[in-house]
Motif scaffolding. Structure first.
Motif, PDB file in Angstrom:
ATOM      1  N   GLY A   1       0.817  -1.213   0.000  1.00  0.00           N
ATOM      2  CA  GLY A   1       0.000   0.000   0.000  1.00  0.00           C
ATOM      3  C   GLY A   1       0.845   1.255   0.000  1.00  0.00           C
ATOM      4  O   GLY A   1       0.508   2.250  -0.646  1.00  0.00           O
ATOM      5  N   LEU A   2       1.996   1.235   0.728  1.00  0.00           N
ATOM      6  CA  LEU A   2       2.906   2.384   0.742  1.00  0.00           C
ATOM      7  C   LEU A   2       3.467   2.666  -0.641  1.00  0.00           C
ATOM      8  O   LEU A   2       3.519   3.816  -1.093  1.00  0.00           O
ATOM      9  N   ALA A   3       3.890   1.609  -1.335  1.00  0.00           N
ATOM     10  CA  ALA A   3       4.429   1.790  -2.680  1.00  0.00           C
ATOM     11  C   ALA A   3       3.362   2.315  -3.638  1.00  0.00           C
ATOM     12  O   ALA A   3       3.630   3.175  -4.490  1.00  0.00           O
TER      13      ALA A   3
ATOM     14  N   LEU B   1      -9.093  18.514  -3.910  1.00  0.00           N
ATOM     15  CA  LEU B   1      -8.441  17.236  -4.159  1.00  0.00           C
ATOM     16  C   LEU B   1      -8.326  16.419  -2.867  1.00  0.00           C
ATOM     17  O   LEU B   1      -8.495  15.195  -2.869  1.00  0.00           O
ATOM     18  N   ALA B   2      -8.038  17.111  -1.760  1.00  0.00           N
ATOM     19  CA  ALA B   2      -7.953  16.422  -0.466  1.00  0.00           C
ATOM     20  C   ALA B   2      -9.315  15.871  -0.060  1.00  0.00           C
ATOM     21  O   ALA B   2      -9.406  14.762   0.494  1.00  0.00           O
ATOM     22  N   LEU B   3     -10.379  16.627  -0.331  1.00  0.00           N
ATOM     23  CA  LEU B   3     -11.721  16.142  -0.028  1.00  0.00           C
ATOM     24  C   LEU B   3     -12.041  14.878  -0.821  1.00  0.00           C
ATOM     25  O   LEU B   3     -12.604  13.917  -0.293  1.00  0.00           O
ATOM     26  N   PHE B   4     -11.670  14.881  -2.090  1.00  0.00           N
ATOM     27  CA  PHE B   4     -11.868  13.690  -2.914  1.00  0.00           C
ATOM     28  C   PHE B   4     -11.089  12.514  -2.328  1.00  0.00           C
ATOM     29  O   PHE B   4     -11.584  11.387  -2.258  1.00  0.00           O
ATOM     30  N   GLY B   5      -9.863  12.794  -1.864  1.00  0.00           N
ATOM     31  CA  GLY B   5      -9.047  11.748  -1.272  1.00  0.00           C
ATOM     32  C   GLY B   5      -9.618  11.219   0.028  1.00  0.00           C
ATOM     33  O   GLY B   5      -9.591  10.014   0.286  1.00  0.00           O
ATOM     34  N   VAL B   6     -10.137  12.117   0.877  1.00  0.00           N
ATOM     35  CA  VAL B   6     -10.762  11.678   2.124  1.00  0.00           C
ATOM     36  C   VAL B   6     -11.954  10.781   1.827  1.00  0.00           C
ATOM     37  O   VAL B   6     -12.139   9.727   2.447  1.00  0.00           O
ATOM     38  N   GLY B   7     -12.771  11.205   0.869  1.00  0.00           N
ATOM     39  CA  GLY B   7     -13.904  10.373   0.474  1.00  0.00           C
ATOM     40  C   GLY B   7     -13.447   9.027  -0.054  1.00  0.00           C
ATOM     41  O   GLY B   7     -14.035   7.990   0.270  1.00  0.00           O
ATOM     42  N   SER B   8     -12.374   9.031  -0.850  1.00  0.00           N
ATOM     43  CA  SER B   8     -11.849   7.779  -1.395  1.00  0.00           C
ATOM     44  C   SER B   8     -11.409   6.842  -0.279  1.00  0.00           C
ATOM     45  O   SER B   8     -11.682   5.633  -0.325  1.00  0.00           O
ATOM     46  N   PHE B   9     -10.730   7.391   0.707  1.00  0.00           N
ATOM     47  CA  PHE B   9     -10.271   6.574   1.835  1.00  0.00           C
ATOM     48  C   PHE B   9     -11.455   5.969   2.580  1.00  0.00           C
ATOM     49  O   PHE B   9     -11.445   4.781   2.945  1.00  0.00           O
TER      50      PHE B   9
ATOM     51  N   VAL C   1      -4.207  -2.348  -0.329  1.00  0.00           N
ATOM     52  CA  VAL C   1      -3.386  -1.957  -1.474  1.00  0.00           C
ATOM     53  C   VAL C   1      -4.009  -0.767  -2.197  1.00  0.00           C
ATOM     54  O   VAL C   1      -3.337   0.238  -2.479  1.00  0.00           O
ATOM     55  N   VAL C   2      -5.307  -0.861  -2.502  1.00  0.00           N
ATOM     56  CA  VAL C   2      -5.991   0.254  -3.173  1.00  0.00           C
ATOM     57  C   VAL C   2      -6.002   1.479  -2.271  1.00  0.00           C
ATOM     58  O   VAL C   2      -5.984   2.619  -2.743  1.00  0.00           O
ATOM     59  N   GLY C   3      -5.999   1.246  -0.942  1.00  0.00           N
ATOM     60  CA  GLY C   3      -5.973   2.367  -0.003  1.00  0.00           C
ATOM     61  C   GLY C   3      -4.764   3.261  -0.177  1.00  0.00           C
ATOM     62  O   GLY C   3      -4.804   4.438   0.170  1.00  0.00           O
ATOM     63  N   GLY C   4      -3.667   2.711  -0.727  1.00  0.00           N
ATOM     64  CA  GLY C   4      -2.514   3.553  -1.014  1.00  0.00           C
ATOM     65  C   GLY C   4      -2.852   4.668  -1.983  1.00  0.00           C
ATOM     66  O   GLY C   4      -2.338   5.789  -1.874  1.00  0.00           O
ATOM     67  N   VAL C   5      -3.730   4.367  -2.933  1.00  0.00           N
ATOM     68  CA  VAL C   5      -4.159   5.394  -3.888  1.00  0.00           C
ATOM     69  C   VAL C   5      -4.990   6.460  -3.186  1.00  0.00           C
ATOM     70  O   VAL C   5      -4.855   7.655  -3.455  1.00  0.00           O
ATOM     71  N   THR C   6      -5.849   6.038  -2.265  1.00  0.00           N
ATOM     72  CA  THR C   6      -6.693   7.017  -1.581  1.00  0.00           C
ATOM     73  C   THR C   6      -5.869   7.919  -0.678  1.00  0.00           C
ATOM     74  O   THR C   6      -6.144   9.122  -0.571  1.00  0.00           O
ATOM     75  N   VAL C   7      -4.841   7.371  -0.028  1.00  0.00           N
ATOM     76  CA  VAL C   7      -3.956   8.220   0.770  1.00  0.00           C
ATOM     77  C   VAL C   7      -3.216   9.200  -0.139  1.00  0.00           C
ATOM     78  O   VAL C   7      -2.981  10.353   0.229  1.00  0.00           O
ATOM     79  N   ALA C   8      -2.879   8.741  -1.339  1.00  0.00           N
ATOM     80  CA  ALA C   8      -2.260   9.641  -2.307  1.00  0.00           C
ATOM     81  C   ALA C   8      -3.200  10.792  -2.649  1.00  0.00           C
ATOM     82  O   ALA C   8      -2.770  11.944  -2.789  1.00  0.00           O
ATOM     83  N   CYS C   9      -4.495  10.485  -2.768  1.00  0.00           N
ATOM     84  CA  CYS C   9      -5.470  11.540  -3.060  1.00  0.00           C
ATOM     85  C   CYS C   9      -5.600  12.516  -1.891  1.00  0.00           C
ATOM     86  O   CYS C   9      -5.802  13.714  -2.096  1.00  0.00           O
ATOM     87  N   VAL C  10      -5.493  11.989  -0.656  1.00  0.00           N
ATOM     88  CA  VAL C  10      -5.638  12.841   0.520  1.00  0.00           C
ATOM     89  C   VAL C  10      -4.402  13.711   0.733  1.00  0.00           C
ATOM     90  O   VAL C  10      -4.500  14.907   1.025  1.00  0.00           O
ATOM     91  N   VAL C  11      -3.222  13.113   0.589  1.00  0.00           N
ATOM     92  CA  VAL C  11      -1.978  13.795   0.941  1.00  0.00           C
ATOM     93  C   VAL C  11      -1.149  14.149  -0.290  1.00  0.00           C
ATOM     94  O   VAL C  11      -0.784  15.311  -0.513  1.00  0.00           O
ATOM     95  N   GLY C  12      -0.840  13.124  -1.106  1.00  0.00           N
ATOM     96  CA  GLY C  12       0.095  13.324  -2.199  1.00  0.00           C
ATOM     97  C   GLY C  12      -0.389  14.267  -3.283  1.00  0.00           C
ATOM     98  O   GLY C  12       0.342  15.170  -3.709  1.00  0.00           O
TER      99      GLY C  12
END
Length: 388
Positions: free
Chosen positions: A9-11, A244-252, A132-143
């Motif tokens: 998930g980190l990668a 974008l962070a809101l979208f990421g929070v929702g994704s998570f 694993v997919v959660g790595g993408v959602t963290v990317a949406c929240v932070v990255g």
């Protein structure tokens, strides 16, 4: 849950940041490289095309490699092309690096998904997929918001440098945590023909097509979110990272819910999520002029998009146990067919002069197609029952 699953998930977080960050950089890239917004949006499509082509090819090429070696190779190539992309002065080279980086990312995704589910018992496969997919959602929240901030302050190239740097710890974590043995150390690998034969199943093909349409709807709006918010909603550029962070929070949130319930009631979760997405994109198209409503819908759509996507991935993996190598590649290909279709459809709508809300309307249309595809089997079953 094994620690190695969280390492994957980190990668994926580092790679997901690259895949999604252009939504906050598109105007800067278009201006700096002297291309149109639609051309800049094609950088997202180029990444998606690379994922579509790379997923099956890289999965097949690496099917007998030790999983750790395959993951490290894909990550190293990913870092190298981002350095090149940050240095290039031309649009053509940048387009090529997006494609090459996506091929490496696709290979990583295909191996990572099958590795994750192989490390857990059957009742935890959806949860491992969600990590694993959660790595993408963290990317949406932070990255992704961080990339938008970097792009606004120091130019879009700084975001590419940041992705390369963030990927380095992922390399070290893979070295320390992922088993180094071959995927089929105790048995002969499944023949490629046997794995490919799984694709002949109508039920699996329908699930993959549904996944592609759902992701197409998501990327159609997400790729052009920055111009929608700044030129239609009327928000200043500083609000784009917030959105974008809101979208990421929702994704998570969506991935978290899907990870807990997709193994229990997958059909209900997928049906509810798809219906909500269709209604949500249509509502956003109608209300994009209102900042509070638009921001709230962005949060909700992130949750429904990634929650539904995670449940669909788990369903594909469950429908193709005879394809241990290519199952993850099937998911990656379908996901990124949608990511190719979405920006292309949104760009066509923009170039046709329908305004900045046009990609959102296109997202609603794609979700309508997804609902029709997902419901086709039930309709046929009911027709057959009525005939007898």
């Amino acid at each position: 849950m094994p620690f190695a699953v969280y390492v994957l998930g980190l990668a994926v977080f580092a790679q997901g940041t690259s895949e999604f960050m252009l939504s906050g950089l598109i105007s800067g890239i278009a201006t700096d490289l002297n291309v149109s917004l639609a051309a800049a949006g094609l950088l997202t499509s180029a990444f998606a095309v690379g994922m579509v082509i790379g997923a099956p090819l890289m999965a097949l090429a690496s099917r007998t490699w030790p999983r750790r070696r395959a993951l490290l190779l894909f990550l190293s190539v990913f870092i190298a092309v981002h350095v090149l992309g940050a240095l290039t002065p031309g649009y053509g080279v940048l387009l090529a690096t997006r494609f090459a980086g996506a091929v490496a990312n696709a290979g990583f995704w295909a191996v990572a998904l099958t590795t994750a589910v192989s490390l857990v018992p059957a009742q935890l496969k959806a949860r491992a997929t969600a990590v694993v997919v959660g790595g993408v959602t963290v990317a949406c929240v932070v990255g992704v918001p961080a990339g938008a901030v970097l792009g606004e302050r120091w130019g879009w190239r700084s975001a590419f440098w940041a992705v390369a740097l963030v990927s380095v710890p992922a390399v070290l974590a893979v070295v320390r945590s992922i088993p180094g043995g071959r995927p089929d150390a105790e048995s002969a690998p499944v023949p490629v023909r046997t794995e490919l034969r799984v694709l002949t199943r109508p039920r699996l093909r329908r699930t993959l097509l549904t996944m592609a349409l759902v992701q197409g709807a998501t990327f159609c709006t997400f790729s052009y979110l920055e111009p929608l918010l700044t030129k239609e909603t009327g928000l200043p550029a500083g609000w784009v990272p917030v959105a974008l962070a809101l979208f990421g929070v929702g994704s998570f949130l969506g991935v978290t819910v899907a990870g807990r319930f997709a193994d229990l009631r997958p059909t209900a979760l997928i049906a509810a999520g798809m219906t909500a997405l269709a209604l949500g994109w249509s509502t956003l198209a109608l209300t994009a002029g209102s900042a509070p409503v638009a921001l709230a819908l962005i949060l909700a759509q992130g949750a429904f998009a990634f929650g539904t996507g995670t449940a669909l991935i788990a369903r594909v993996l469950g429908q193709s146990p005879e394809a241990p190598t290519l199952a993850g590649a099937f998911c990656t290909t379908a996901f990124n067919l949608g990511a190719t279709l979405g920006p292309w459809a949104g760009g066509l709508a923009l170039d046709a002069g329908f305004g900045y809300r046009a990609p959102v309307w296109a997202s609603g249309a794609l979700m309508g197609c997804a609902l029709i595809t997902a419901g086709a089997r039930r309709v046929r079953v009911r027709v057959r029952k009525s005939m007898y």
